[in-house]
Write an enzyme that holds these catalytic residues in place. Sequence first.
Site, short mmCIF file in Angstrom:
data_model
loop_
_atom_site.label_atom_id
_atom_site.label_comp_id
_atom_site.label_asym_id
_atom_site.label_seq_id
_atom_site.Cartn_x
_atom_site.Cartn_y
_atom_site.Cartn_z
N LYS A 41 1.64 -3.22 -8.09
CA LYS A 41 2.10 -4.72 -8.09
C LYS A 41 2.29 -5.55 -9.28
O LYS A 41 1.76 -5.31 -10.34
CB LYS A 41 1.75 -5.79 -6.70
CG LYS A 41 1.75 -5.17 -5.74
CD LYS A 41 1.09 -6.46 -4.51
CE LYS A 41 0.71 -5.61 -3.17
NZ LYS A 41 0.14 -6.47 -2.64
N ARG A 90 -3.56 -7.68 9.81
CA ARG A 90 -2.89 -8.38 10.40
C ARG A 90 -2.37 -7.56 11.86
O ARG A 90 -2.46 -7.69 12.95
CB ARG A 90 -1.34 -8.23 9.60
CG ARG A 90 -2.48 -9.34 8.22
CD ARG A 90 -0.63 -9.17 7.16
NE ARG A 90 -0.52 -8.21 6.75
CZ ARG A 90 0.31 -7.58 5.59
NH1 ARG A 90 0.69 -8.56 5.69
NH2 ARG A 90 -0.21 -6.17 5.45
N1 COA Z 1 -1.23 -13.65 6.20
C1 COA Z 1 -0.49 -13.30 4.98
N2 COA Z 1 -0.39 -12.12 4.45
C2 COA Z 1 -1.34 -11.67 4.14
C3 COA Z 1 -2.52 -11.72 4.65
C4 COA Z 1 -2.56 -12.63 6.01
N3 COA Z 1 -3.98 -13.12 6.28
N4 COA Z 1 -3.00 -10.50 4.55
C5 COA Z 1 -2.74 -10.02 3.78
N5 COA Z 1 -1.50 -10.45 3.60
C6 COA Z 1 -0.08 -9.79 2.69
C7 COA Z 1 -0.39 -9.62 1.57
O1 COA Z 1 0.39 -11.30 0.94
C8 COA Z 1 0.40 -8.59 0.69
O2 COA Z 1 1.51 -8.83 0.72
P1 COA Z 1 2.33 -8.61 -0.25
O3 COA Z 1 2.10 -6.89 -0.08
O4 COA Z 1 3.68 -9.00 -0.11
O5 COA Z 1 2.07 -8.61 -2.00
C9 COA Z 1 0.04 -7.48 2.15
O6 COA Z 1 -0.68 -8.45 2.55
C10 COA Z 1 -1.53 -6.92 0.89
O7 COA Z 1 -2.47 -7.69 1.33
P2 COA Z 1 -3.59 -7.00 0.64
O8 COA Z 1 -3.98 -5.22 0.97
O9 COA Z 1 -5.06 -7.87 0.55
O10 COA Z 1 -2.80 -6.44 -1.19
P3 COA Z 1 -3.09 -7.89 -2.28
O11 COA Z 1 -2.41 -6.80 -2.45
O12 COA Z 1 -3.25 -9.22 -1.58
O13 COA Z 1 -4.77 -7.79 -2.72
C11 COA Z 1 -6.21 -6.81 -4.02
C12 COA Z 1 -5.44 -6.58 -3.11
C13 COA Z 1 -6.30 -7.29 -5.28
C14 COA Z 1 -7.97 -7.32 -3.53
C15 COA Z 1 -6.82 -4.82 -4.40
O14 COA Z 1 -6.14 -4.72 -5.49
C16 COA Z 1 -8.24 -5.09 -5.37
O15 COA Z 1 -9.01 -4.97 -4.99
N6 COA Z 1 -8.10 -4.94 -6.53
C17 COA Z 1 -9.20 -5.12 -7.44
C18 COA Z 1 -9.39 -3.70 -8.25
C19 COA Z 1 -9.83 -3.21 -7.43
O16 COA Z 1 -11.69 -3.62 -7.10
N7 COA Z 1 -9.61 -2.37 -7.68
C20 COA Z 1 -10.11 -0.76 -6.66
C21 COA Z 1 -9.93 -1.63 -4.73
S1 COA Z 1 -11.07 0.13 -4.10
#
Ligand code: COA
Length: 162
Positions: A41, A90
Amino acid sequence: MGIAIYPGSFDPVTLGHLDIIERAAKVFDKLIVCVMHNSNKAPMFSPEERCTQIEVCTAHLNNVSVQMHGGLLAAYAEQQQADTIIKGLRAVSDFEYEFQMALANRKLNPKVETVFLTTSAEFMYLSSSVVKDIAAHGGDISGFVPECIKKDVVNRMNGRTG
Ligand code: COA
């Protein structure tokens, strides 16, 4: 119940995220909401801006703190001595990706468990991208994001800062 981390990109934080934060804060002694980098992203808000937004809308929760981290979640959990990673689920479509992440994180840090909270029904369809899309097309994002950050999102979508 110890220390839990709720990681995400939170670009921006939504009412769905806030629902998970409020519910997790009741279960754990300490909840760290961590703004992290998702390599798939290109965020609209800087990590600092996202932290401030979350701080403002979680100010009523005494055991919640907000941090940012640019590295691996598993390493961050170790550094914070956290027992648990919280993720919101979700829909069934979230499951495969979340399952993969949970297994990878446990392989990297066997001391940390991933716990899934099911989202409240009214937020099942919600995501940060949906919010940005609605705002980009001039739609009303009330009911999707906390009132205190609504102006931030609308301004940014209109190319204004602050
Ligand atoms: N209500 C509303 N929206 C929600 C939600 C909720 N309860 N839960 C999730 N979402 C949405 C998020 O806003 C996100 O929307 P978007 O794709 O439009 O931005 C989507 O659902 C996906 O959420 P999520 O799966 O939590 O992804 P994320 O990008 O918010 O977080 C990280 C991902 C940052 C936690 C992950 O990339 C990470 O751990 N990064 C660190 C590096 C790392 O360790 N990588 C290896 C991982 S194994």
